[in-house]
Design a protein around this motif. Structure first.
Motif, PDB file in Angstrom:
ATOM      1  N   MET A   1       0.831  -1.211   0.000  1.00 49.49           N
ATOM      2  CA  MET A   1       0.000   0.000   0.000  1.00 49.49           C
ATOM      3  C   MET A   1       0.864   1.259   0.000  1.00 49.49           C
ATOM      4  N   ILE A   2       1.898   1.266   0.893  1.00 44.83           N
ATOM      5  CA  ILE A   2       2.764   2.435   0.987  1.00 44.83           C
ATOM      6  C   ILE A   2       4.085   2.009   1.606  1.00 44.83           C
ATOM      7  N   ASP A   3       5.158   2.728   1.288  1.00 48.32           N
ATOM      8  CA  ASP A   3       6.460   2.461   1.884  1.00 48.32           C
ATOM      9  C   ASP A   3       6.456   3.037   3.296  1.00 48.32           C
ATOM     10  N   ILE A   4       6.346   2.176   4.292  1.00 50.44           N
ATOM     11  CA  ILE A   4       6.206   2.621   5.677  1.00 50.44           C
ATOM     12  C   ILE A   4       7.390   3.457   6.116  1.00 50.44           C
ATOM     13  N   ASP A   5       8.589   2.962   5.876  1.00 48.93           N
ATOM     14  CA  ASP A   5       9.781   3.669   6.351  1.00 48.93           C
ATOM     15  C   ASP A   5       9.888   5.056   5.716  1.00 48.93           C
ATOM     16  N   GLN A   6       9.602   5.140   4.425  1.00 37.52           N
ATOM     17  CA  GLN A   6       9.686   6.444   3.762  1.00 37.52           C
ATOM     18  C   GLN A   6       8.632   7.402   4.309  1.00 37.52           C
ATOM     19  N   GLN A   7       7.401   6.919   4.473  1.00 39.61           N
ATOM     20  CA  GLN A   7       6.338   7.781   4.971  1.00 39.61           C
ATOM     21  C   GLN A   7       6.642   8.280   6.380  1.00 39.61           C
ATOM     22  N   ILE A   8       7.091   7.393   7.237  1.00 38.86           N
ATOM     23  CA  ILE A   8       7.408   7.784   8.610  1.00 38.86           C
ATOM     24  C   ILE A   8       8.521   8.823   8.637  1.00 38.86           C
ATOM     25  N   SER A   9       9.556   8.615   7.826  1.00 32.54           N
ATOM     26  CA  SER A   9      10.731   9.493   7.890  1.00 32.54           C
ATOM     27  C   SER A   9      10.507  10.840   7.222  1.00 32.54           C
ATOM     28  N   THR A  10       9.547  10.937   6.290  1.00 30.41           N
ATOM     29  CA  THR A  10       9.346  12.215   5.608  1.00 30.41           C
ATOM     30  C   THR A  10       8.384  13.142   6.338  1.00 30.41           C
ATOM     31  N   VAL A  11       7.703  12.632   7.346  1.00 27.82           N
ATOM     32  CA  VAL A  11       6.769  13.452   8.117  1.00 27.82           C
ATOM     33  C   VAL A  11       7.490  14.098   9.290  1.00 27.82           C
ATOM     34  N   GLN A  12       7.225  15.373   9.514  1.00 26.55           N
ATOM     35  CA  GLN A  12       7.797  16.107  10.649  1.00 26.55           C
ATOM     36  C   GLN A  12       6.742  16.238  11.737  1.00 26.55           C
ATOM     37  N   ARG A  13       7.167  16.066  12.975  1.00 23.40           N
ATOM     38  CA  ARG A  13       6.253  16.126  14.114  1.00 23.40           C
ATOM     39  C   ARG A  13       6.891  16.955  15.219  1.00 23.40           C
ATOM     40  N   ARG A  14       6.112  17.848  15.808  1.00 21.09           N
ATOM     41  CA  ARG A  14       6.639  18.617  16.933  1.00 21.09           C
ATOM     42  C   ARG A  14       5.508  19.017  17.876  1.00 21.09           C
ATOM     43  N   LEU A  15       5.894  19.327  19.100  1.00 22.78           N
ATOM     44  CA  LEU A  15       4.936  19.686  20.149  1.00 22.78           C
ATOM     45  C   LEU A  15       5.302  21.025  20.750  1.00 22.78           C
ATOM     46  N   GLY A  16       4.294  21.734  21.220  1.00 21.06           N
ATOM     47  CA  GLY A  16       4.514  23.020  21.875  1.00 21.06           C
ATOM     48  C   GLY A  16       3.324  23.363  22.743  1.00 21.06           C
ATOM     49  N   SER A  17       3.206  24.616  23.095  1.00 18.80           N
ATOM     50  CA  SER A  17       2.080  25.068  23.911  1.00 18.80           C
ATOM     51  C   SER A  17       1.719  26.490  23.520  1.00 18.80           C
ATOM     52  N   LEU A 143      -2.389  11.435   6.843  1.00 13.22           N
ATOM     53  CA  LEU A 143      -1.398  11.837   5.844  1.00 13.22           C
ATOM     54  C   LEU A 143      -1.040  10.686   4.910  1.00 13.22           C
ATOM     55  N   VAL A 144      -1.158   9.455   5.394  1.00 18.38           N
ATOM     56  CA  VAL A 144      -0.999   8.312   4.486  1.00 18.38           C
ATOM     57  C   VAL A 144      -2.057   8.394   3.396  1.00 18.38           C
ATOM     58  N   GLY A 145      -3.297   8.659   3.815  1.00 21.19           N
ATOM     59  CA  GLY A 145      -4.379   8.779   2.842  1.00 21.19           C
ATOM     60  C   GLY A 145      -4.135   9.895   1.841  1.00 21.19           C
ATOM     61  N   ALA A 164      -8.780  -2.828   6.602  1.00 21.66           N
ATOM     62  CA  ALA A 164      -8.043  -4.086   6.547  1.00 21.66           C
ATOM     63  C   ALA A 164      -6.539  -3.837   6.608  1.00 21.66           C
ATOM     64  N   TRP A 165      -6.082  -2.773   5.909  1.00 20.03           N
ATOM     65  CA  TRP A 165      -4.653  -2.455   5.953  1.00 20.03           C
ATOM     66  C   TRP A 165      -4.225  -2.069   7.360  1.00 20.03           C
ATOM     67  N   ALA A 166      -5.025  -1.244   8.044  1.00 18.02           N
ATOM     68  CA  ALA A 166      -4.686  -0.813   9.396  1.00 18.02           C
ATOM     69  C   ALA A 166      -4.595  -1.998  10.353  1.00 18.02           C
ATOM     70  N   ALA A 167      -5.385  -3.036  10.077  1.00 18.99           N
ATOM     71  CA  ALA A 167      -5.376  -4.214  10.936  1.00 18.99           C
ATOM     72  C   ALA A 167      -4.319  -5.241  10.526  1.00 18.99           C
ATOM     73  N   SER A 168      -3.706  -5.035   9.359  1.00 19.50           N
ATOM     74  CA  SER A 168      -2.692  -5.978   8.876  1.00 19.50           C
ATOM     75  C   SER A 168      -1.379  -5.782   9.619  1.00 19.50           C
ATOM     76  N   ALA A 169      -0.456  -6.708   9.404  1.00 20.05           N
ATOM     77  CA  ALA A 169       0.855  -6.601  10.050  1.00 20.05           C
ATOM     78  C   ALA A 169       1.564  -5.325   9.614  1.00 20.05           C
TER      79      ALA A 169
END
Length: 229
Positions: A1-17, A143-145, A164-169
């Motif tokens: 469906m998607i390259d997991i490693d690439q998708q995870i690594s290309t997304v930026q995530r940060r937290l603040g207040s 963002l995967v979608g 089904a994909w979300a429930a797959s390995a």
């Protein structure tokens, strides 16, 4: 469906207040760059005919001051709109109100940077229990979608196939890795590492039904020298 490693690594995530009238709120930001023109990304995010192709069915009025409703999920009011740069809306779900803002920036190479900010009042008890992954994993899945939709705009989403994909390995591995990336963002924002790890494990267990995957992913990511963004 998607390259997991690439998708995870290309997304930026940060937290603040941020200090709001009702007190200090937590700010969660997720961003990704897409190989598409800003007008196309804007249309994908605001066109009621395209939103269900990558996110979920939506009804209501998506114009300024209009009220929208996502099927079996959040609803709210569009508070600001500046096409094709940004829009902001309330995010009302489960009797609680938070706020989202989507910002788009065209890049010199024709790509578009997508950034979503979610501002919410979350009490310390719930934050300590699940941390940012409680909502962050959901945004990662969204963002995967969007990634898949922008690569094939005319393909209709099959909700059952997505579930089904979300429930797959593969899907559960993605969820676990997303949860761990939010753990890392939480630690970077000052959370005690042990507390952040425990919260991420509970979040992963909630999404996947098992906390075992989280431990394996965390161990792998601790040895991974690639940046998370």
């Amino acid at each position: 469906m998607i390259d997991i490693d690439q998708q995870i690594s290309t997304v930026q995530r940060r937290l603040g207040s941020r200090v709001l009238e009702a007190g200090t709120a937590r700010v969660q930001t997720i961003a990704q760059t897409y190989p598409a023109a800003v007008e196309d990304v804007w249309d994908a995010c605001t066109n009621p005919e395209r939103i269900p192709r990558w996110f979920m069915p939506v009804s209501g009025d998506l114009r300024l001051h209009g009220r929208y409703q996502l099927e079996s999920n959040a609803g709210g009011v569009v508070e600001r709109c500046d096409p094709p740069k940004s829009f902001a809306a309330t995010w009302e779900f489960g009797g609680e109100v938070s706020w989202i803002e989507v910002r788009l920036a065209p890049l010199a190479d024709g790509q578009t940077r997508f950034e979503l900010e979610h501002v919410a009042h979350i009490d310390d008890t719930r934050w300590e229990q699940f941390g940012p992954g409680a909502t962050g994993v959901g945004w990662d899945l969204a963002l995967v979608g969007l990634t898949l939709h922008l690569s094939a705009p005319d393909v209709l989403v099959d909700p059952q196939a997505g579930e089904a994909w979300a429930a797959s390995a593969q899907g559960q591995r993605f969820i676990a890795r997303s949860s761990d990336q939010w753990r890392q963002a939480s630690v970077a924002a000052g959370t005690d590492p042990g507390q952040a790890t425990a919260a991420a494990a509970r979040t992963t267990a909630f999404y996947t039904g098992s906390g075992e995957v989280q431990q394996d992913v965390q161990a792998a990511d601790d040895d991974d020298t690639r940046p998370s963004a």
